[in-house]
Write a protein that holds these residues in place. Structure first.
Motif, PDB file in Angstrom:
ATOM      1  N   PRO A 127      -2.915 -10.233  17.340  1.00 16.03           N
ATOM      2  CA  PRO A 127      -1.625 -10.070  16.660  1.00 16.03           C
ATOM      3  C   PRO A 127      -1.504 -10.947  15.411  1.00 16.03           C
ATOM      4  CG  PRO A 127      -1.307 -10.389  19.024  1.00 16.03           C
ATOM      5  CD  PRO A 127      -2.758 -10.662  18.738  1.00 16.03           C
ATOM      6  N   ASP A 128      -2.235 -12.042  15.385  1.00 14.95           N
ATOM      7  CA  ASP A 128      -2.133 -12.935  14.225  1.00 14.95           C
ATOM      8  C   ASP A 128      -2.667 -12.277  12.954  1.00 14.95           C
ATOM      9  OD1 ASP A 128      -1.035 -14.806  15.873  1.00 14.95           O
ATOM     10  OD2 ASP A 128      -2.932 -15.856  16.238  1.00 14.95           O
ATOM     11  N   ASN A 129      -3.460 -11.209  13.115  1.00 18.13           N
ATOM     12  CA  ASN A 129      -3.959 -10.492  11.941  1.00 18.13           C
ATOM     13  C   ASN A 129      -2.965  -9.449  11.426  1.00 18.13           C
ATOM     14  OD1 ASN A 129      -6.297 -11.941  12.274  1.00 18.13           O
ATOM     15  ND2 ASN A 129      -7.382 -10.286  13.342  1.00 18.13           N
ATOM     16  N   PHE A 130      -1.821  -9.341  12.088  1.00 17.26           N
ATOM     17  CA  PHE A 130      -0.865  -8.288  11.756  1.00 17.26           C
ATOM     18  C   PHE A 130       0.384  -8.836  11.070  1.00 17.26           C
ATOM     19  CE2 PHE A 130      -3.717  -6.322  14.600  1.00 17.26           C
ATOM     20  CZ  PHE A 130      -3.576  -4.942  14.500  1.00 17.26           C
ATOM     21  N   GLY A 131       0.200  -9.926  10.364  1.00 17.19           N
ATOM     22  CA  GLY A 131       1.332 -10.636   9.771  1.00 17.19           C
ATOM     23  C   GLY A 131       2.260  -9.755   8.956  1.00 17.19           C
ATOM     24  N   PHE A 132       1.706  -9.034   7.983  1.00 21.93           N
ATOM     25  CA  PHE A 132       2.577  -8.271   7.091  1.00 21.93           C
ATOM     26  C   PHE A 132       3.268  -7.143   7.826  1.00 21.93           C
ATOM     27  CE2 PHE A 132      -0.169  -4.613   6.600  1.00 21.93           C
ATOM     28  CZ  PHE A 132       0.654  -3.644   6.053  1.00 21.93           C
ATOM     29  N   TYR A 133       2.620  -6.635   8.877  1.00 19.83           N
ATOM     30  CA  TYR A 133       3.234  -5.570   9.654  1.00 19.83           C
ATOM     31  C   TYR A 133       4.303  -6.117  10.595  1.00 19.83           C
ATOM     32  CZ  TYR A 133       3.652  -1.869  13.176  1.00 19.83           C
ATOM     33  OH  TYR A 133       4.127  -0.925  14.051  1.00 19.83           O
ATOM     34  N   ALA A 190      -5.065  -2.934   2.408  1.00 17.14           N
ATOM     35  CA  ALA A 190      -5.941  -4.088   2.552  1.00 17.14           C
ATOM     36  C   ALA A 190      -6.763  -4.056   3.819  1.00 17.14           C
ATOM     37  CB  ALA A 190      -5.111  -5.366   2.512  1.00 17.14           C
ATOM     38  N   ALA A 191      -6.186  -3.509   4.881  1.00 14.67           N
ATOM     39  CA  ALA A 191      -6.876  -3.653   6.160  1.00 14.67           C
ATOM     40  C   ALA A 191      -6.605  -2.466   7.055  1.00 14.67           C
ATOM     41  CB  ALA A 191      -6.423  -4.939   6.854  1.00 14.67           C
ATOM     42  N   ALA A 192      -7.481  -2.321   8.032  1.00 16.74           N
ATOM     43  CA  ALA A 192      -7.362  -1.232   8.988  1.00 16.74           C
ATOM     44  C   ALA A 192      -6.425  -1.651  10.097  1.00 16.74           C
ATOM     45  CB  ALA A 192      -8.738  -0.881   9.532  1.00 16.74           C
ATOM     46  N   THR A 193      -5.126  -1.700   9.806  1.00 14.99           N
ATOM     47  CA  THR A 193      -4.192  -2.250  10.779  1.00 14.99           C
ATOM     48  C   THR A 193      -3.936  -1.336  11.953  1.00 14.99           C
ATOM     49  OG1 THR A 193      -2.508  -1.419   9.282  1.00 14.99           O
ATOM     50  CG2 THR A 193      -2.890  -3.788   9.288  1.00 14.99           C
ATOM     51  N   GLU A 194      -4.007  -0.041  11.730  1.00 17.68           N
ATOM     52  CA  GLU A 194      -3.555   0.865  12.771  1.00 17.68           C
ATOM     53  C   GLU A 194      -4.623   1.122  13.830  1.00 17.68           C
ATOM     54  OE1 GLU A 194      -1.387   5.201  13.098  1.00 17.68           O
ATOM     55  OE2 GLU A 194      -1.649   4.280  11.147  1.00 17.68           O
ATOM     56  N   GLY A 195      -5.862   1.131  13.422  1.00 19.98           N
ATOM     57  CA  GLY A 195      -6.941   1.376  14.364  1.00 19.98           C
ATOM     58  C   GLY A 195      -7.047   2.838  14.719  1.00 19.98           C
ATOM     59  N   GLY A 196      -7.996   3.151  15.607  1.00 22.36           N
ATOM     60  CA  GLY A 196      -8.123   4.513  16.087  1.00 22.36           C
ATOM     61  C   GLY A 196      -9.091   5.358  15.296  1.00 22.36           C
ATOM     62  N   LEU A 234      -8.894   3.273   1.952  1.00 24.02           N
ATOM     63  CA  LEU A 234      -7.942   4.372   1.781  1.00 24.02           C
ATOM     64  C   LEU A 234      -7.133   4.506   3.065  1.00 24.02           C
ATOM     65  CD1 LEU A 234     -10.183   7.041   0.012  1.00 24.02           C
ATOM     66  CD2 LEU A 234      -8.476   5.530  -1.017  1.00 24.02           C
ATOM     67  N   ASN A 235      -5.845   4.680   2.916  1.00 24.78           N
ATOM     68  CA  ASN A 235      -4.950   4.618   4.071  1.00 24.78           C
ATOM     69  C   ASN A 235      -5.114   5.817   4.995  1.00 24.78           C
ATOM     70  OD1 ASN A 235      -1.432   3.609   4.379  1.00 24.78           O
ATOM     71  ND2 ASN A 235      -3.142   3.468   5.764  1.00 24.78           N
ATOM     72  N   ILE A 250     -13.271   0.909  -0.055  1.00 19.59           N
ATOM     73  CA  ILE A 250     -13.405   1.064  -1.502  1.00 19.59           C
ATOM     74  C   ILE A 250     -13.454  -0.317  -2.143  1.00 19.59           C
ATOM     75  CG2 ILE A 250     -12.223   3.303  -1.605  1.00 19.59           C
ATOM     76  CD1 ILE A 250      -9.739   1.843  -2.582  1.00 19.59           C
ATOM     77  N   ALA A 251     -13.981  -0.379  -3.331  1.00 21.87           N
ATOM     78  CA  ALA A 251     -14.010  -1.647  -4.069  1.00 21.87           C
ATOM     79  C   ALA A 251     -12.702  -1.788  -4.832  1.00 21.87           C
ATOM     80  CB  ALA A 251     -15.190  -1.652  -5.038  1.00 21.87           C
TER      81      ALA A 251
END
Length: 454
Positions: free
Chosen positions: A402-408, A186-192, A207-208, A198-199
Motif C-alpha cells: 500500500p505504501d506504493n499507492f500514495g497518489f491513489y 507513472a506506474a502500474a497501479t491497478e495491476g491485472g 500507457l494507461n 514508454i520512455a
RNA sequence: GCCCAGGUAGUGUAGUGGCCUAUCAUGUCGGCCUGUCACGCCGACGACUCGGAUUCGAAUUCCGACCUGGGCGCCA
C-alpha cells in the motif's frame, strides 16, 4: 471554419457556390429524388457499365449510390470522352438532368451535361470496393481507406458514431461531467494486465490500462458523476477475435451510488444505444445485413457468480470450481444458457480488483459485476471501496504494498464519498450489436499483437 | 506464450512429385454491343513469400526464416 451545410434549393444546385475557399456546394446522392429537376453531384466511380451506345456509371458518396446514364448520341461529346477514360474509384462531378425512371435504382437517374474529373484513381486497386471479390481482413486493413468506401464497412462506423453520440447524450442528460485523464502514467497501479512501457524523458512511464484511478479522484473532487470515452492500452499478447491492444473504454463513475444503481444505469445505456441505432440507422443496419439485430429487452438477468459456475461446470471438459475465473468455454456455455444480455454478480473478492467493495456481512464476496453478452464480456464494474483503511488492507491482501499507492490513496483520506462505476468496451458493444465476426471490424485502425500500421 | 491451419496474378481462389507453358472468377487493356443493375460476348495481360535440402524432375516433400488466419491461455 466550415459552416453547417444549408438546405439546397434545386434551382441553385447547378451553380457552384464556394462557401469557403476550397469547399464546393454539392448535392448529396441521397437527396437526389425522382422529383429533383437538376443536380450537381460529386462522388466516387463505383462501377462503369459500357453497353456501347449507352453507358452507366454508378456514382457513390457517403449517402448512397446514384446511376448516371449516358446515352452517347444525346450527351455532349466531351462527356463521352471523359467516360471513356474514367477509372474506377476516381472522384468526379456530374452535372445534369435528373430523370424519374422505374428501372433505375432509386427510381431516378442523372443524365450528364458535364462530367469533371476531380481526382483520378490509379489501377489496379488494392482491393475491390464494389465487392465482386472479397478481400481478407488483413488486406482490407492495409488499405483501410479503400475498405471503408464499401457501404457495409462505412455503415459500421456510422453506427459506432451514433452509439458514441448516444452515450454522450445519455450521460449529459443525467448531469455527468465529461473528463479527460492522462494516458501516460507513472506506474502500474491497478495491476491485472501488462502495460506498455514508454520512455518519458529520463523517466520510465506507461500507457494507461484504464482511467479507473483518475475517475475515482474526480469523485473525491466532488464532481459527483463523471465519464470518459477514451483509449485504454493493454500489452497482452493475445491473439483472438475479441481483444485489442488499444481499445476504447466508456468509463463511468457515480458518487453516492451502489452497484445496483450503476448496473441499472449501464443496462439503460446499452438499451438506449440499440434503440437509437434502430431508429436512426436503418439503412446502415440493412447494409451490414445483420438480420438478428434486436434491441435487448429491459430487465437484464442477474446471475450470481456461484450459479454461473454451476451452469458451466457440467458442460465443460475442463473442471471449473468456485473461485476460478471464467474460461472462454465457460463464458460460452453460460452465454448459451442465458441467450441474451445478463449480469454476473457477487464475485469472489479474491478474483476482483482491490477497489471492489466486499459485502459487509460476507467479505469473501464483492459488490462487483460483469455485463455479459452471450458472446463475450462487455463491461465490468463494482461498488468501490471508499474507506481508506479498508482499501489499504485490500491492496495488501492482493500481495501489493500500500505504501506504493500514495497518489491513489491520498484522496481517500480527505472525504471520499461512497461511489460505484464501470467500464464498457465500446468495440465489444458494437461488435456484439452488429454480429461482427472479429472485433477488428469495429476499429478503423486496430492495434493488435502484430499490427502497428497503418 | 502454447497449439492448429495457411502463404499461388492487384483481389479472391483451384492445383498433394512429371500431364503446370499453373485453374477459375474479378480486375486491367483492346474489340463488339442503346436499359445495364455481379451487364454480356471475343481476345490479350498478370502469380507459385524467401533461403536451403531431397529428387532425373518440386507450386506440390523436408528444414529454417518471415508473414497471415484461427483456437487456447492471459486479459476487458
Amino acid at each position: 471554419m466550415i459552416p453547417a451545410v444549408p438546405p439546397v434549393s434545386h434551382k441553385t444546385i447547378m451553380v457552384y457556390v464556394p462557401i469557403v475557399p476550397g469547399f464546393i456546394m454539392r448535392t448529396s446522392i441521397a437527396s437526389v429524388t425522382p422529383d429533383t429537376p437538376t443536380a450537381a453531384v460529386t462522388g466516387w466511380v463505383h462501377e462503369i457499365r459500357d453497353l456501347g451506345g449507352l453507358a452507366f456509371i454508378l456514382l457513390r458518396d457517403r449517402t448512397g449510390i446514384l446511376q448516371v446514364t449516358i446515352p452517347k448520341k444525346k450527351v455532349p461529346e466531351a462527356v463521352v470522352e471523359t467516360v471513356r477514360s474514367l477509372s474506377k474509384e476516381s472522384v468526379i462531378t456530374v452535372e445534369g438532368t435528373v430523370k424519374a425512371i422505374e428501372k433505375a435504382p432509386g427510381g431516378r437517374e442523372l443524365v450528364p451535361e458535364r462530367i469533371t474529373l476531380v481526382s483520378a484513381s490509379e489501377s489496379p486497386l488494392p482491393l475491390d470496393v464494389a465487392e465482386k471479390v472479397q478481400a481478407e481482413l488483413d488486406t482490407r486493413l492495409d488499405a483501410r481507406f479503400l475498405d471503408a468506401r464499401r457501404p457495409r464497412v462505412a455503415a459500421i462506423f456510422q453506427i459506432r458514431s451514433r452509439v458514441q453520440r448516444t452515450v454522450h447524450e445519455f450521460l449529459y442528460e443525467r448531469e455527468f461531467i465529461n473528463i479527460t485523464t492522462p494516458k501516460i502514467v507513472a506506474a502500474a497501479t491497478e495491476g491485472g494486465t501488462e502495460l506498455f512501457p514508454i520512455a518519458y524523458f529520463e523517466k520510465e512511464a506507461f500507457l494507461n490500462q484504464s482511467p479507473q484511478l483518475y475517475k475515482q479522484m474526480m469523485i473525491a473532487a466532488g464532481f459527483d458523476r463523471v465519464f470518459e470515452i477514451g483509449p485504454i492500452f493493454r500489452a497482452e499478447e493475445h491473439n483472438t477475435t475479441k481483444h485489442l491492444n488499444e481499445a476504447t473504454s466508456i468509463d463511468v463513475e457515480v458518487s453516492f451510488a451502489g452497484h445496483e444503481e450503476v448496473m441499472q444505469l449501464l443496462e439503460d445505456l446499452v438499451i438506449a444505444c440499440y434503440r437509437d441505432v434502430e431508429r436512426d440507422c436503418p439503412t446502415q443496419i440493412a447494409a451490414i445485413e445483420y438480420e438478428a439485430f434486436a434491441v435487448p429487452k429491459p430487465g437484464f438477468k442477474r446471475l450470481q457468480y456461484k450459479d454461473a459456475i454451476d451452469i458451466a461446470a457440467p458442460k465443460l471438459d475442463e473442471p471449473i470450481a468456485y473461485g476460478d475465473d471464467l474460461s472462454t468455454a465457460a463464458e460460452r456455455a453460460i452465454g448459451e444458457e442465458m441467450g441474451e444480455h445478463y449480469f454476473i454478480v457477487d464475485w469472489p473478492t479474491e478474483i476482483k480488483p482491490y477497489y471492489a467493495m466486499p459485502y459487509e456481512d460476507n467479505p469473501a464476496v464483492s459488490k462487483a459485476f460483469d455485463l455479459m453478452h452471450p458472446r463475450m464480456e462487455l463491461s465490468s464494474g463494482a461498488e468501490r471501496v471508499h474507506q481508506h483503511d479498508l482499501l489499504r488492507r485490500q491492496i495488501a491482501a492482493k500481495g501489493l504494498n500500500p505504501d506504493n499507492f500514495g497518489f491513489y490513496l491520498s484522496p481517500f483520506r480527505y472525504g471520499m464519498p461512497p461511489h460505484a462505476g464501470w467500464g464498457l468496451g465500446a468495440e465489444r458493444l458494437v461488435t456484439t450489436m452488429l454480429g461482427l465476426q472479429n472485433i477488428r471490424e469495429a476499429v478503423l485502425f486496430p492495434r493488435d499483437r502484430h499490427r502497428l500500421v497503418p
